[in-house]
Design a protein around this motif. Sequence first.
Motif, PDB file in Angstrom:
ATOM      1  N   GLN A  80     -27.739  95.176 -22.812  1.00  0.00           N
ATOM      2  CA  GLN A  80     -27.021  94.294 -21.896  1.00  0.00           C
ATOM      3  C   GLN A  80     -26.380  95.054 -20.749  1.00  0.00           C
ATOM      4  O   GLN A  80     -26.288  94.543 -19.638  1.00  0.00           O
ATOM      5  CB  GLN A  80     -25.953  93.511 -22.653  1.00  0.00           C
ATOM      6  CG  GLN A  80     -26.523  92.463 -23.555  1.00  0.00           C
ATOM      7  CD  GLN A  80     -25.438  91.694 -24.272  1.00  0.00           C
ATOM      8  OE1 GLN A  80     -24.272  92.063 -24.235  1.00  0.00           O
ATOM      9  NE2 GLN A  80     -25.817  90.617 -24.932  1.00  0.00           N
ATOM     10  N   GLY A  81     -25.917  96.269 -20.988  1.00  0.00           N
ATOM     11  CA  GLY A  81     -25.276  97.049 -19.927  1.00  0.00           C
ATOM     12  C   GLY A  81     -26.210  97.312 -18.768  1.00  0.00           C
ATOM     13  O   GLY A  81     -25.818  97.218 -17.599  1.00  0.00           O
ATOM     14  N   MET A  82     -27.468  97.649 -19.074  1.00  0.00           N
ATOM     15  CA  MET A  82     -28.445  97.895 -18.020  1.00  0.00           C
ATOM     16  C   MET A  82     -28.715  96.627 -17.217  1.00  0.00           C
ATOM     17  O   MET A  82     -28.826  96.673 -15.985  1.00  0.00           O
ATOM     18  CB  MET A  82     -29.765  98.393 -18.609  1.00  0.00           C
ATOM     19  CG  MET A  82     -29.782  99.849 -18.996  1.00  0.00           C
ATOM     20  SD  MET A  82     -31.360 100.361 -19.705  1.00  0.00           S
ATOM     21  CE  MET A  82     -32.555  99.636 -18.637  1.00  0.00           C
ATOM     22  N   LEU A  83     -28.815  95.496 -17.899  1.00  0.00           N
ATOM     23  CA  LEU A  83     -29.081  94.236 -17.206  1.00  0.00           C
ATOM     24  C   LEU A  83     -27.919  93.834 -16.306  1.00  0.00           C
ATOM     25  O   LEU A  83     -28.120  93.393 -15.173  1.00  0.00           O
ATOM     26  CB  LEU A  83     -29.360  93.130 -18.211  1.00  0.00           C
ATOM     27  CG  LEU A  83     -30.683  93.240 -18.957  1.00  0.00           C
ATOM     28  CD1 LEU A  83     -30.796  92.155 -19.999  1.00  0.00           C
ATOM     29  CD2 LEU A  83     -31.836  93.161 -17.993  1.00  0.00           C
TER      30      LEU A  83
ATOM     31  N   ILE B  65     -39.098  87.353 -19.094  1.00  0.00           N
ATOM     32  CA  ILE B  65     -37.884  86.917 -19.790  1.00  0.00           C
ATOM     33  C   ILE B  65     -37.833  87.522 -21.187  1.00  0.00           C
ATOM     34  O   ILE B  65     -36.777  87.951 -21.648  1.00  0.00           O
ATOM     35  CB  ILE B  65     -37.833  85.375 -19.861  1.00  0.00           C
ATOM     36  CG1 ILE B  65     -37.804  84.768 -18.468  1.00  0.00           C
ATOM     37  CG2 ILE B  65     -36.651  84.898 -20.672  1.00  0.00           C
ATOM     38  CD1 ILE B  65     -36.586  85.137 -17.644  1.00  0.00           C
ATOM     39  N   GLN B  66     -38.950  87.577 -21.859  1.00  0.00           N
ATOM     40  CA  GLN B  66     -38.985  88.171 -23.197  1.00  0.00           C
ATOM     41  C   GLN B  66     -38.617  89.658 -23.146  1.00  0.00           C
ATOM     42  O   GLN B  66     -37.870  90.150 -23.984  1.00  0.00           O
ATOM     43  CB  GLN B  66     -40.379  88.000 -23.818  1.00  0.00           C
ATOM     44  CG  GLN B  66     -40.734  86.570 -24.157  1.00  0.00           C
ATOM     45  CD  GLN B  66     -39.874  86.021 -25.272  1.00  0.00           C
ATOM     46  OE1 GLN B  66     -39.508  86.726 -26.198  1.00  0.00           O
ATOM     47  NE2 GLN B  66     -39.524  84.757 -25.171  1.00  0.00           N
ATOM     48  N   GLN B  67     -39.129  90.373 -22.143  1.00  0.00           N
ATOM     49  CA  GLN B  67     -38.817  91.802 -22.029  1.00  0.00           C
ATOM     50  C   GLN B  67     -37.353  92.019 -21.658  1.00  0.00           C
ATOM     51  O   GLN B  67     -36.706  92.926 -22.175  1.00  0.00           O
ATOM     52  CB  GLN B  67     -39.724  92.457 -20.987  1.00  0.00           C
ATOM     53  CG  GLN B  67     -41.151  92.615 -21.455  1.00  0.00           C
ATOM     54  CD  GLN B  67     -42.049  93.182 -20.364  1.00  0.00           C
ATOM     55  OE1 GLN B  67     -41.648  93.309 -19.214  1.00  0.00           O
ATOM     56  NE2 GLN B  67     -43.271  93.501 -20.739  1.00  0.00           N
ATOM     57  N   LEU B  68     -36.819  91.187 -20.750  1.00  0.00           N
ATOM     58  CA  LEU B  68     -35.421  91.334 -20.351  1.00  0.00           C
ATOM     59  C   LEU B  68     -34.472  91.019 -21.500  1.00  0.00           C
ATOM     60  O   LEU B  68     -33.413  91.629 -21.614  1.00  0.00           O
ATOM     61  CB  LEU B  68     -35.112  90.432 -19.163  1.00  0.00           C
ATOM     62  CG  LEU B  68     -35.718  90.844 -17.828  1.00  0.00           C
ATOM     63  CD1 LEU B  68     -35.398  89.814 -16.770  1.00  0.00           C
ATOM     64  CD2 LEU B  68     -35.238  92.216 -17.412  1.00  0.00           C
ATOM     65  N   SER B  69     -34.846  90.084 -22.363  1.00  0.00           N
ATOM     66  CA  SER B  69     -33.968  89.727 -23.468  1.00  0.00           C
ATOM     67  C   SER B  69     -33.880  90.835 -24.516  1.00  0.00           C
ATOM     68  O   SER B  69     -32.961  90.852 -25.315  1.00  0.00           O
ATOM     69  CB  SER B  69     -34.441  88.433 -24.127  1.00  0.00           C
ATOM     70  OG  SER B  69     -35.669  88.644 -24.801  1.00  0.00           O
TER      71      SER B  69
ATOM     72  N   ALA C 267     -25.623  95.855 -14.958  1.00  0.00           N
ATOM     73  CA  ALA C 267     -25.566  96.787 -13.827  1.00  0.00           C
ATOM     74  C   ALA C 267     -26.668  96.474 -12.814  1.00  0.00           C
ATOM     75  O   ALA C 267     -26.426  96.481 -11.596  1.00  0.00           O
ATOM     76  CB  ALA C 267     -25.694  98.223 -14.332  1.00  0.00           C
ATOM     77  N   GLY C 268     -27.867  96.190 -13.291  1.00  0.00           N
ATOM     78  CA  GLY C 268     -28.962  95.840 -12.385  1.00  0.00           C
ATOM     79  C   GLY C 268     -28.689  94.563 -11.618  1.00  0.00           C
ATOM     80  O   GLY C 268     -28.983  94.468 -10.423  1.00  0.00           O
ATOM     81  N   ALA C 269     -28.111  93.575 -12.291  1.00  0.00           N
ATOM     82  CA  ALA C 269     -27.789  92.319 -11.615  1.00  0.00           C
ATOM     83  C   ALA C 269     -26.717  92.522 -10.553  1.00  0.00           C
ATOM     84  O   ALA C 269     -26.802  91.967  -9.455  1.00  0.00           O
ATOM     85  CB  ALA C 269     -27.328  91.282 -12.640  1.00  0.00           C
ATOM     86  N   ILE C 270     -25.717  93.346 -10.851  1.00  0.00           N
ATOM     87  CA  ILE C 270     -24.652  93.610  -9.872  1.00  0.00           C
ATOM     88  C   ILE C 270     -25.216  94.323  -8.655  1.00  0.00           C
ATOM     89  O   ILE C 270     -24.900  93.973  -7.510  1.00  0.00           O
ATOM     90  CB  ILE C 270     -23.517  94.424 -10.530  1.00  0.00           C
ATOM     91  CG1 ILE C 270     -22.750  93.541 -11.504  1.00  0.00           C
ATOM     92  CG2 ILE C 270     -22.580  95.003  -9.480  1.00  0.00           C
ATOM     93  CD1 ILE C 270     -21.733  94.272 -12.337  1.00  0.00           C
ATOM     94  N   VAL C 271     -26.067  95.323  -8.865  1.00  0.00           N
ATOM     95  CA  VAL C 271     -26.669  96.040  -7.740  1.00  0.00           C
ATOM     96  C   VAL C 271     -27.543  95.107  -6.910  1.00  0.00           C
ATOM     97  O   VAL C 271     -27.487  95.113  -5.671  1.00  0.00           O
ATOM     98  CB  VAL C 271     -27.474  97.257  -8.254  1.00  0.00           C
ATOM     99  CG1 VAL C 271     -28.353  97.845  -7.170  1.00  0.00           C
ATOM    100  CG2 VAL C 271     -26.532  98.310  -8.803  1.00  0.00           C
ATOM    101  N   THR C 272     -28.331  94.291  -7.572  1.00  0.00           N
ATOM    102  CA  THR C 272     -29.222  93.371  -6.861  1.00  0.00           C
ATOM    103  C   THR C 272     -28.436  92.373  -6.016  1.00  0.00           C
ATOM    104  O   THR C 272     -28.724  92.184  -4.829  1.00  0.00           O
ATOM    105  CB  THR C 272     -30.115  92.616  -7.870  1.00  0.00           C
ATOM    106  OG1 THR C 272     -30.868  93.570  -8.618  1.00  0.00           O
ATOM    107  CG2 THR C 272     -31.048  91.670  -7.158  1.00  0.00           C
ATOM    108  N   PHE C 273     -27.429  91.739  -6.601  1.00  0.00           N
ATOM    109  CA  PHE C 273     -26.663  90.752  -5.856  1.00  0.00           C
ATOM    110  C   PHE C 273     -25.809  91.392  -4.764  1.00  0.00           C
ATOM    111  O   PHE C 273     -25.576  90.779  -3.724  1.00  0.00           O
ATOM    112  CB  PHE C 273     -25.806  89.909  -6.801  1.00  0.00           C
ATOM    113  CG  PHE C 273     -26.622  88.936  -7.607  1.00  0.00           C
ATOM    114  CD1 PHE C 273     -27.413  87.988  -6.991  1.00  0.00           C
ATOM    115  CD2 PHE C 273     -26.618  88.986  -8.988  1.00  0.00           C
ATOM    116  CE1 PHE C 273     -28.179  87.100  -7.718  1.00  0.00           C
ATOM    117  CE2 PHE C 273     -27.370  88.098  -9.743  1.00  0.00           C
ATOM    118  CZ  PHE C 273     -28.149  87.159  -9.097  1.00  0.00           C
TER     119      PHE C 273
END
Length: 120
Positions: free
Chosen positions: A53-56, A45-49, A58-64
């Motif tokens: 934000q754009g990478m996160l 969580i610390q690394q993701l924060s 995009a990654g969430a959209i691809v994953t879901f």
Amino acid sequence: SAVVWDAFYDILQMVKVWYEPPPYGPGTSLNRPAYGHQAGGTQLIQQLSRRPQGMLIAGAIVTFSAIAYIPIMIREARQGLPFTISPEYMAAQRAYMRYHNMNPIFGISSKEARAADEAH
């Protein structure tokens, strides 16, 4: 009357206020810690924060999207393609649309579409 005006003038005088921003930056409060710096959080969580934000997003959209496609993939492996994609069904649908003169200007019932279908 002068005493009343002096008291009224004292009330109307502007008060100088000194603004101090919150210690953890804008959007934070004095009674809770800053965002992204909570104690006890996992290392992930610390690394993701700290990532952009754009990478996160995009990654969430691809994953879901991949997770949402899994049931479709399982159904396709079990049942095959839908019957509405078969060439016979599409030909019958085209004939129905022509008979009822659907989309006569640019679509299936237009002169150009009829001429192109008869050429095949």
